[in-house]
Design a protein around this motif. Structure first.
Motif, short mmCIF file in Angstrom:
data_model
loop_
_atom_site.label_atom_id
_atom_site.label_comp_id
_atom_site.label_asym_id
_atom_site.label_seq_id
_atom_site.Cartn_x
_atom_site.Cartn_y
_atom_site.Cartn_z
N ALA A 158 -3.56 7.94 8.82
CA ALA A 158 -3.84 8.77 9.99
C ALA A 158 -4.26 7.86 11.14
O ALA A 158 -5.11 6.99 10.95
CB ALA A 158 -4.94 9.78 9.69
N ALA A 159 -3.66 8.04 12.29
CA ALA A 159 -4.03 7.25 13.47
C ALA A 159 -4.13 8.22 14.65
O ALA A 159 -3.17 8.46 15.36
CB ALA A 159 -3.00 6.16 13.75
N PHE A 160 -5.32 8.79 14.80
CA PHE A 160 -5.54 9.78 15.84
C PHE A 160 -6.16 9.11 17.07
O PHE A 160 -7.31 8.70 17.06
CB PHE A 160 -6.44 10.90 15.32
N PHE A 161 -5.34 8.97 18.11
CA PHE A 161 -5.76 8.43 19.41
C PHE A 161 -6.24 6.98 19.34
O PHE A 161 -6.91 6.52 20.25
CB PHE A 161 -6.84 9.31 20.04
N SER A 162 -5.87 6.26 18.30
CA SER A 162 -6.27 4.85 18.20
C SER A 162 -5.23 3.92 18.81
O SER A 162 -5.59 2.91 19.44
CB SER A 162 -6.55 4.47 16.75
N LEU A 163 -3.94 4.24 18.67
CA LEU A 163 -2.92 3.34 19.19
C LEU A 163 -2.87 3.36 20.72
O LEU A 163 -2.35 2.42 21.34
CB LEU A 163 -1.54 3.70 18.63
N LEU A 222 -10.68 14.38 4.81
CA LEU A 222 -9.85 13.78 3.76
C LEU A 222 -10.66 13.49 2.50
O LEU A 222 -10.18 13.68 1.38
CB LEU A 222 -9.20 12.51 4.29
N ALA A 223 -11.88 13.02 2.67
CA ALA A 223 -12.74 12.75 1.51
C ALA A 223 -13.05 14.03 0.76
O ALA A 223 -13.05 14.06 -0.48
CB ALA A 223 -14.02 12.04 1.96
N PHE A 243 2.56 9.61 7.61
CA PHE A 243 1.89 9.04 8.77
C PHE A 243 1.62 10.16 9.76
O PHE A 243 2.55 10.79 10.26
CB PHE A 243 2.77 7.96 9.40
N ALA A 244 0.33 10.42 10.05
CA ALA A 244 -0.06 11.41 11.05
C ALA A 244 -0.56 10.66 12.28
O ALA A 244 -1.53 9.91 12.21
CB ALA A 244 -1.15 12.32 10.49
N LEU A 245 0.11 10.87 13.39
CA LEU A 245 -0.15 10.12 14.62
C LEU A 245 -0.44 11.08 15.76
O LEU A 245 0.20 12.13 15.88
CB LEU A 245 1.08 9.28 14.97
N ALA A 295 -4.46 16.53 9.85
CA ALA A 295 -5.09 16.05 8.61
C ALA A 295 -4.88 17.06 7.48
O ALA A 295 -4.68 16.67 6.32
CB ALA A 295 -6.57 15.78 8.83
N GLU A 296 -4.89 18.35 7.81
CA GLU A 296 -4.64 19.37 6.80
C GLU A 296 -3.21 19.26 6.26
O GLU A 296 -2.96 19.54 5.07
CB GLU A 296 -4.88 20.76 7.39
#
Length: 225
Positions: free
Chosen positions: A124-129, A72-73, A154-156, A44-45
């Motif tokens: 960002a898709a962290f451990f969702s897919l 991110l916010a 895209f951060a995966l 995310a950074e």
């Protein structure tokens, strides 16, 4: 003979049985079970350093909103979060009041789907897919590409595992997960229209006794124009 992916994948039968309910039951215990998220924070950074303030970023599978949506916010981004679990969405709204969160399935975001969120500078898709079957993951990646502006980031992250829709115990519940070995994951991501800019991995031992140690792969990608 199977149909080409662009014709057949959009009509896949989606089985979400028990997936959202498991996370509804977990609530705040999810963050307690996974207290160390160094790889997620670092990825995310990367988005924070690459994007100007005010960029639109989608947190796909936002969970409780911690740490990613909040990170991110706080960087000045316009954050939108999506999660299949009502309980997770409620927690994310409390943790990240500056964000906008929707209870939705990734399939709802496909071209022509029922939820049109517009385009994003990053996803960002962290451990969702990993909650999807292997048949659906390429479709989900093409959906992410559809959501991104040309050149968008895209951060995966995924857990390295050669499994497909495999049931595992998960903090007192059961979920079904899919994964790839590292080289195959790269191939699937690149075939969906992404350039892999950076890659890292972490060996992770969750705090929950019934969650096995795992290797987490983080890919930092850019959508081809």
């Amino acid at each position: 003979m199977s149909q080409p992916a662009e014709e057949s994948d959009w009509t896949l039968r989606l089985d979400r049985t028990g997936q959202a309910e498991a996370f509804d039951a977990l609530g705040e215990r999810y963050d307690e079970a996974f207290p160390h998220k160094e790889g997620q924070v670092a990825s995310a950074e990367w988005l924070v350093t690459c994007l100007p303030a005010g960029s639109r970023v989608l947190d796909l599978g936002c969970g409780t909103g911690l740490p990613t949506a909040l990170q991110l916010a706080e960087a000045g981004f316009e954050v939108v979060g999506v999660d299949l679990s009502d309980g997770m969405v409620a927690l994310a709204r409390g943790h990240v009041p500056a964000g906008v969160f929707h209870r939705a399935d990734i399939a709802d975001l496909r071209p022509g789907g029922p939820l049109d969120l517009g385009r994003f500078d990053a996803v960002a898709a962290f451990f969702s897919l990993l909650m999807l079957s292997r048949d659906e993951i390429p479709l989900a990646l093409r959906t992410v590409r559809h959501l991104l502006v040309p050149g968008g980031l895209f951060a995966l992250s995924m857990v390295e595992a050669d499994v497909d829709d495999f049931s595992i115990p998960f903090i007192g519940n059961a979920i079904r997960v899919s994964g790839y070995l590292r080289d195959e994951l790269r191939e699937v991501v690149e075939a969906a229209g992404f350039e892999i800019v950076e890659e890292s991995s972490y060996t992770y031992a969750p705090a929950a006794a019934d969650v096995q140690p795992e290797v987490q792969i983080f890919l930092r990608c850019r959508r081809h124009a």
